[in-house]
Scaffold this active site. Structure first.
Site, short mmCIF file in Angstrom:
data_model
loop_
_atom_site.label_atom_id
_atom_site.label_comp_id
_atom_site.label_asym_id
_atom_site.label_seq_id
_atom_site.Cartn_x
_atom_site.Cartn_y
_atom_site.Cartn_z
N GLN A 83 1.94 4.37 -2.75
CA GLN A 83 1.83 5.87 -2.55
C GLN A 83 3.06 6.64 -3.01
O GLN A 83 3.11 7.69 -3.38
CB GLN A 83 1.79 5.94 -0.97
CG GLN A 83 0.15 5.92 -0.93
CD GLN A 83 -0.05 6.08 0.71
OE1 GLN A 83 0.68 5.16 1.56
NE2 GLN A 83 -1.11 6.84 1.16
N GLY A 84 4.20 5.71 -2.93
CA GLY A 84 5.57 6.34 -3.34
C GLY A 84 5.57 6.33 -4.79
O GLY A 84 6.53 6.94 -5.09
N GLY A 87 0.75 -1.26 -0.06
CA GLY A 87 0.17 0.16 0.12
C GLY A 87 0.79 1.38 0.08
O GLY A 87 0.67 2.25 -0.87
N GLU A 88 1.91 1.25 0.76
CA GLU A 88 2.72 2.28 1.01
C GLU A 88 3.59 2.56 -0.50
O GLU A 88 3.67 3.58 -0.87
CB GLU A 88 3.70 2.63 2.19
CG GLU A 88 2.91 2.47 3.54
CD GLU A 88 2.35 1.28 3.93
OE1 GLU A 88 1.41 1.21 4.89
OE2 GLU A 88 2.37 0.16 3.22
N PHE A 89 4.07 1.22 -0.94
CA PHE A 89 4.78 1.59 -2.31
C PHE A 89 3.86 2.32 -3.22
O PHE A 89 4.30 3.14 -4.04
CB PHE A 89 4.86 0.01 -2.90
CG PHE A 89 5.35 -0.16 -4.24
CD1 PHE A 89 6.55 0.27 -4.62
CD2 PHE A 89 4.54 -0.41 -5.18
CE1 PHE A 89 7.12 0.33 -5.71
CE2 PHE A 89 4.92 -0.56 -6.52
CZ PHE A 89 6.10 -0.02 -7.08
#
Length: 409
Positions: free
Chosen positions: A60-61, A56-58
């Site tokens: 966003q990045g 999920g954070e990937f």
């Protein structure tokens, strides 16, 4: 105390690995490989370092990494993950030059990692606040940014005993937060280098929409029909939707379960009282003969939402809802379950009218009846969803302009 807690966590993971826990084994093996990867792959250049806990954070990045790669191809990118569920899926991602695990946040690991990795700047995505790494970066005057972070009053930073954790936030060069509530909370503890930019993930879902694959089977199934596309569903979601589907012969369903294994697929098929086909076992010619198309593979859902009249995003009766923007970007009304309180985009879409919360079978029946049979209501809700995504898609551009252009350093 913080470092002691990290050492204790390391011990627990080691014990779990020795006891045969696959995820723990992957993590320990990956941490050992990190030092080899850095020694072998880091060259004389300095790297822009992005750290994501998991997938999920990937995501966003990812808009930042891909824009950096596209517009400044000479700059090198280092991508790290903490979770095996992120690293094992994205270890071959072409948008980064070096990809590895981030070792546990001990003072020794932080110093060693930064010495080998040679970052010129660091971007920690959302909830990543590793104190020793951030302290080590700050001591070396390496700019460190928090991206798409979001803060709530119950977090340790805002507790009376959270002084040492508040110090971590003050080490950041800048925090790019999702909402004004986060900005106001940070100001109450003396953190002022903050900008409200929104969630960078919106840029990614817009990119995904533009890159959506043409799927002849799904297209043939949906042609001329008002289709419910239900994505990332769990058993409680499926029970409600299948009950509605069975009772409404004029309704058509594309079901993409979160868990794709033979046992679960058979459970779904046993519940269905109308013709169904599995995606991998049919053709574009045969698909229209079914009333339900079961997506029995991964990585198609983001493209399949384009064929929906109404979307349902699963997880709201258990683990928490999955990716609402992935459906809303197509200008669709979206149904979700009640466990949505921690998802800003869902709460804002609920308030605006693009999203509907369902808790019971009665809710599902009433809401789907309205949206499938009242074209005006469906269009209005869909327009709200699409507009919301477009209005919030500028976060990645704001972060890029502020922190990744050469003159920003």
């Amino acid at each position: 105390m913080y470092s002691l807690a990290i050492y204790f966590y390391m011990l627990c993971v080691n014990i779990a690995a020795l006891c045969g826990n696959k995820k723990a084994q992957q993590m320990m093996r990956g941490h050992r490989n990190t030092w080899r990867i850095l020694r072998e792959q880091i060259n004389g250049a300095h790297y822009v370092w992005f750290h994501a806990a998991s997938l999920g954070e990937f995501e966003q990045g990812r808009p930042l990494m891909e824009r950096l790669r596209r517009e400044q191809p000479n700059r090198k990118i280092l991508l790290t993950f903490f979770s095996p569920s992120g690293y094992e899926v994205r270890k071959d991602y072409a948008g980064a030059d070096v990809i590895c695990y981030l070792p546990f946040d001990t003072p020794f690991n932080a110093r060693k990692f930064i010495r080998l990795a040679r970052p010129e700047s660091a971007f920690f995505i959302k909830y990543e606040f590793w104190r020793n790494y951030i302290d080590a970066l700050s001591r070396r005057n390496i700019p460190v940014f928090s991206v798409s972070s979001i803060f709530r009053p119950k977090q340790i930073f805002f507790r009376g005993y959270g002084f040492s954790y508040r110090r971590v936030l003050k080490r950041f060069t800048h925090l790019f937060v999702q909402d004004s509530k986060s900005e106001q909370l940070l100001k109450t503890i003396g953190v002022h280098r903050v900008s409200v930019v929104g969630d960078t993930r919106f840029a990614r879902v817009v990119d995904i929409m533009h890159e959506a694959k043409s799927l002849p089977i799904a297209e043939a199934f949906a042609r001329g029909r008002k289709v419910i596309v239900a994505g990332s569903t769990w058993a409680p979601d499926e029970a409600l939707l299948i009950n509605y589907f069975n009772a409404h012969p004029d309704t058509f369903l594309i079901l993409a379960p979160h868990v794709v294994n033979e046992a679960h697929l058979q459970e779904i098929e046993a519940r269905l009282q109308r013709p169904s086909l599995r995606y991998t076992q049919t053709t574009a010619e045969a698909a229209p003969t079914a009333d339900c198309l079961i997506i029995d593979c991964y990585r198609l859902l983001a493209s399949i939402y384009r064929y929906a009249a109404v979307a349902y995003v699963g997880g709201g009766f258990g683990v928490g809802i999955h990716n609402v923007p992935e459906a809303a970007v197509y200008g669709l009304p979206v149904l979700i379950g009640p466990n949505n309180g921690k998802f800003r985009e869902a709460r804002e879409l609920l308030a605006a009218g693009g999203c509907r919360e369902v808790r019971t079978q009665t809710d599902v029946d009433r809401t789907l009846d309205e949206l499938l049979h009242d074209d005006k209501a469906r269009r209005k809700a869909g327009e709200i969803s699409g507009a919301y995504i477009r209005e919030n898609a500028g976060a990645a551009d704001k972060v890029y302009q502020a922190a990744l252009l050469p003159e920003s350093h």
